[in-house]
Design a protein around this motif. Sequence first.
Motif, PDB file in Angstrom:
ATOM      1  N   GLY A 144      -1.625   6.613  -1.884  1.00 24.88           N
ATOM      2  CA  GLY A 144      -2.901   6.110  -2.365  1.00 24.88           C
ATOM      3  C   GLY A 144      -3.556   5.275  -1.293  1.00 24.88           C
ATOM      4  O   GLY A 144      -3.008   5.099  -0.213  1.00 24.88           O
ATOM      5  N   GLN A 145      -4.723   4.768  -1.599  1.00 21.44           N
ATOM      6  CA  GLN A 145      -5.436   3.982  -0.604  1.00 21.44           C
ATOM      7  C   GLN A 145      -5.575   2.514  -0.973  1.00 21.44           C
ATOM      8  O   GLN A 145      -5.877   1.693  -0.132  1.00 21.44           O
ATOM      9  N   ASN A 146      -5.377   2.221  -2.253  1.00 22.89           N
ATOM     10  CA  ASN A 146      -5.626   0.849  -2.640  1.00 22.89           C
ATOM     11  C   ASN A 146      -4.394  -0.009  -2.424  1.00 22.89           C
ATOM     12  O   ASN A 146      -3.278   0.491  -2.329  1.00 22.89           O
ATOM     13  N   PHE A 147      -4.639  -1.306  -2.335  1.00 21.58           N
ATOM     14  CA  PHE A 147      -3.557  -2.275  -2.292  1.00 21.58           C
ATOM     15  C   PHE A 147      -3.219  -2.698  -3.718  1.00 21.58           C
ATOM     16  O   PHE A 147      -4.083  -2.804  -4.566  1.00 21.58           O
ATOM     17  N   ARG A 177       0.858  -1.162   0.000  1.00 25.37           N
ATOM     18  CA  ARG A 177       0.000   0.000   0.000  1.00 25.37           C
ATOM     19  C   ARG A 177       0.898   1.217   0.000  1.00 25.37           C
ATOM     20  O   ARG A 177       1.693   1.423   0.913  1.00 25.37           O
TER      21      ARG A 177
END
Lengths: 112, 112
Positions: free
Chosen positions: B97-100, B93
Amino acid sequence: EPEVTQTPSHQVTQMGQEVILRCVPISNHLYFYWYRQILGQKVEFLVSFYNNEISEKSEIFDDQFSVERPDGSNFTLKIRSTKLEDSAMYFCASSATGDTQYFGPGTRLTVL
Amino acid sequence: GDSVTQMEGPVTLSEEAFLTINCTYTATGYPSLFWYVQYPGEGLQLLLKATKADDKGSNKGFEATYRKETTSFHLEKGSVQVSDSAVYFCALRNPYGQNFVFGPGTRLSVLP
């Protein structure tokens, strides 16, 4: 131990139909996510949601997809007009801080 | 963009053998690194994580050390059990950003 839950576990639909996948995140979490995993392939990010709005989305998340948090506990993913290639396992995840994400067991979507 | 590479599977070991699953990453900044495990028919479970260089994550006998100089986060276990049979995903992560971002997964089969 709190966990993310998802319903249904398996959804079968006809091409062109709308589906809604439901998730109940961990209760004190603030960040919510959807991912998908096409059979045998990698887990792919779809969208993240924070403070009642989308904070990030991938190229996969086109106009056919939408997310909603209709109340204080549910988080839904809607696919407006399903295509064959939408067949996949869809995972919901939640996070308290935006770092570690906890995943639900997934909903297997089969589009015929 | 960010990416995660894992060793190709499947990996087949005998019980009590030593396990290494290699993971390397490409990312801007200093990502958090994770290993998730997916048992047959189930969702993704967090196995361990590390948030900065030289941190070691550990859980259930599994370990991984965040190596910034080699951009790696290899998973190890000294003595595997049949119950460790699963697919293992390395993920990062990015703090921006927030996504994996997930690796492709490595299937491990442990034989009695």
